[in-house]
Scaffold this active site. Structure first.
Site, mmCIF file in Angstrom:
data_model
loop_
_atom_site.group_PDB
_atom_site.id
_atom_site.type_symbol
_atom_site.label_atom_id
_atom_site.label_comp_id
_atom_site.label_asym_id
_atom_site.label_seq_id
_atom_site.Cartn_x
_atom_site.Cartn_y
_atom_site.Cartn_z
ATOM 1 N N CYS A 4 0.867 -1.186 0.000
ATOM 2 C CA CYS A 4 0.000 0.000 0.000
ATOM 3 C C CYS A 4 0.899 1.230 0.000
ATOM 4 O O CYS A 4 1.680 1.437 0.933
ATOM 5 C CB CYS A 4 -0.930 0.022 1.215
ATOM 6 S SG CYS A 4 -1.812 1.589 1.369
ATOM 7 N N GLY A 90 -13.923 7.004 -8.383
ATOM 8 C CA GLY A 90 -12.599 7.394 -8.855
ATOM 9 C C GLY A 90 -11.487 7.148 -7.865
ATOM 10 O O GLY A 90 -10.375 7.650 -8.050
ATOM 11 N N THR A 92 -8.425 5.580 -6.517
ATOM 12 C CA THR A 92 -7.372 4.756 -7.114
ATOM 13 C C THR A 92 -6.413 4.201 -6.073
ATOM 14 O O THR A 92 -5.785 3.166 -6.306
ATOM 15 C CB THR A 92 -6.568 5.566 -8.146
ATOM 16 O OG1 THR A 92 -6.003 6.706 -7.508
ATOM 17 C CG2 THR A 92 -7.450 6.007 -9.306
ATOM 18 N N HIS A 95 -6.370 3.387 0.334
ATOM 19 C CA HIS A 95 -6.026 3.766 1.715
ATOM 20 C C HIS A 95 -6.705 5.117 1.890
ATOM 21 O O HIS A 95 -6.407 6.054 1.130
ATOM 22 C CB HIS A 95 -4.499 3.841 1.863
ATOM 23 C CG HIS A 95 -4.004 4.258 3.220
ATOM 24 N ND1 HIS A 95 -3.029 3.554 3.919
ATOM 25 C CD2 HIS A 95 -4.314 5.328 3.999
ATOM 26 C CE1 HIS A 95 -2.769 4.168 5.066
ATOM 27 N NE2 HIS A 95 -3.534 5.257 5.142
ATOM 28 N N HIS A 97 -8.087 8.608 2.181
ATOM 29 C CA HIS A 97 -7.428 9.908 2.104
ATOM 30 C C HIS A 97 -8.444 10.984 1.803
ATOM 31 O O HIS A 97 -9.439 10.737 1.117
ATOM 32 C CB HIS A 97 -6.328 9.917 1.033
ATOM 33 C CG HIS A 97 -6.769 9.423 -0.303
ATOM 34 N ND1 HIS A 97 -6.910 8.072 -0.595
ATOM 35 C CD2 HIS A 97 -7.114 10.078 -1.433
ATOM 36 C CE1 HIS A 97 -7.322 7.934 -1.839
ATOM 37 N NE2 HIS A 97 -7.470 9.147 -2.378
ATOM 38 N N HIS A 99 -8.630 14.656 -0.010
ATOM 39 C CA HIS A 99 -7.969 15.665 -0.828
ATOM 40 C C HIS A 99 -8.340 17.042 -0.282
ATOM 41 O O HIS A 99 -9.530 17.314 -0.066
ATOM 42 C CB HIS A 99 -8.479 15.618 -2.271
ATOM 43 C CG HIS A 99 -8.234 14.332 -2.997
ATOM 44 N ND1 HIS A 99 -7.236 14.181 -3.926
ATOM 45 C CD2 HIS A 99 -8.877 13.136 -2.967
ATOM 46 C CE1 HIS A 99 -7.270 12.957 -4.446
ATOM 47 N NE2 HIS A 99 -8.270 12.298 -3.877
HETATM 48 P P1 5GP Z 1 -7.807 8.988 -5.488
HETATM 49 O O1 5GP Z 1 -8.013 9.019 -6.978
HETATM 50 O O2 5GP Z 1 -7.590 7.590 -4.971
HETATM 51 O O3 5GP Z 1 -8.892 9.710 -4.722
HETATM 52 O O4 5GP Z 1 -6.508 9.836 -5.224
HETATM 53 C C1 5GP Z 1 -5.226 9.289 -5.139
HETATM 54 C C2 5GP Z 1 -4.284 10.442 -5.233
HETATM 55 O O5 5GP Z 1 -3.010 10.008 -4.792
HETATM 56 C C3 5GP Z 1 -4.104 11.001 -6.647
HETATM 57 O O6 5GP Z 1 -4.441 12.377 -6.660
HETATM 58 C C4 5GP Z 1 -2.618 10.767 -6.936
HETATM 59 O O7 5GP Z 1 -2.043 11.820 -7.659
HETATM 60 C C5 5GP Z 1 -2.033 10.630 -5.551
HETATM 61 N N1 5GP Z 1 -0.849 9.777 -5.468
HETATM 62 C C6 5GP Z 1 -0.718 8.517 -5.960
HETATM 63 N N2 5GP Z 1 0.491 8.009 -5.661
HETATM 64 C C7 5GP Z 1 1.138 8.975 -4.959
HETATM 65 C C8 5GP Z 1 2.438 9.034 -4.374
HETATM 66 O O8 5GP Z 1 3.245 8.104 -4.435
HETATM 67 N N3 5GP Z 1 2.773 10.186 -3.737
HETATM 68 C C9 5GP Z 1 1.904 11.249 -3.647
HETATM 69 N N4 5GP Z 1 2.331 12.340 -2.991
HETATM 70 N N5 5GP Z 1 0.661 11.210 -4.183
HETATM 71 C C10 5GP Z 1 0.293 10.092 -4.828
HETATM 72 ZN ZN ZN Z 2 -2.408 1.617 3.511
#
Ligand code: 5GP
Ligand code: ZN
Length: 111
Positions: A4, A90, A92, A95, A97, A99
């Site tokens: 992860c 959306g 990806t 874990h 999080h 934004h």
């Molecule tokens: P999701 O689409 O799951 O809501 O957002 C995942 C976010 O994690 C995306 O905006 C992507 O740019 C960010 N992200 C993915 N891998 C990494 C990483 O290794 N480091 C950082 N700082 N952000 C990441």
């Molecule tokens: Zn995790």
């Protein structure tokens, strides 16, 4: 949790631009920013999403971290908080999080 990416960031095994950290949570800048300010707030413990048994204390710490990010980044005029939950939304990285987006008028863009 093995493999992860956010657990590895929380453990310091993958570098990140850390904005705020305490015992329960860590906030760091998104690798692929969608706005001038795009910071992610995550629990240090692995939870797949916002409804995956996240303790109330951790949820409170995350909201506190959002406030710390807003102050650190000068988001006095406002900002947006998004927690994509499930692939249909959306998500990806599985874990939990949040934004934190700001630094420009955000209009109707969703991240
Ligand atoms: P999701 O689409 O799951 O809501 O957002 C995942 C976010 O994690 C995306 O905006 C992507 O740019 C960010 N992200 C993915 N891998 C990494 C990483 O290794 N480091 C950082 N700082 N952000 C990441
Ligand atoms: Zn995790």
């Amino acid at each position: 949790m093995e493999d992860c990416i956010f657990c590895k960031i929380a453990a310091g095994e993958i570098p990140a631009s850390v904005v705020y950290e305490d015992d329960l949570v860590i906030a760091f800048d998104d690798l692929n920013p969608q706005a001038p300010v795009h910071t992610l707030v995550i629990p240090k413990a692995h939870h797949a999403n916002i409804i995956d048994g996240v303790p109330a204390e951790t949820l409170g710490a995350m909201v506190h971290a959002v406030e710390e990010v807003a102050h650190a980044k000068g988001l006095d005029e406002g900002f947006r908080v998004i927690a994509n939950t499930g692939e249909v939304a959306g998500q990806t990285v599985h874990h939990f999080h949040m934004h934190v987006l700001g630094g420009k008028p955000l209009g109707e863009n969703l991240v």
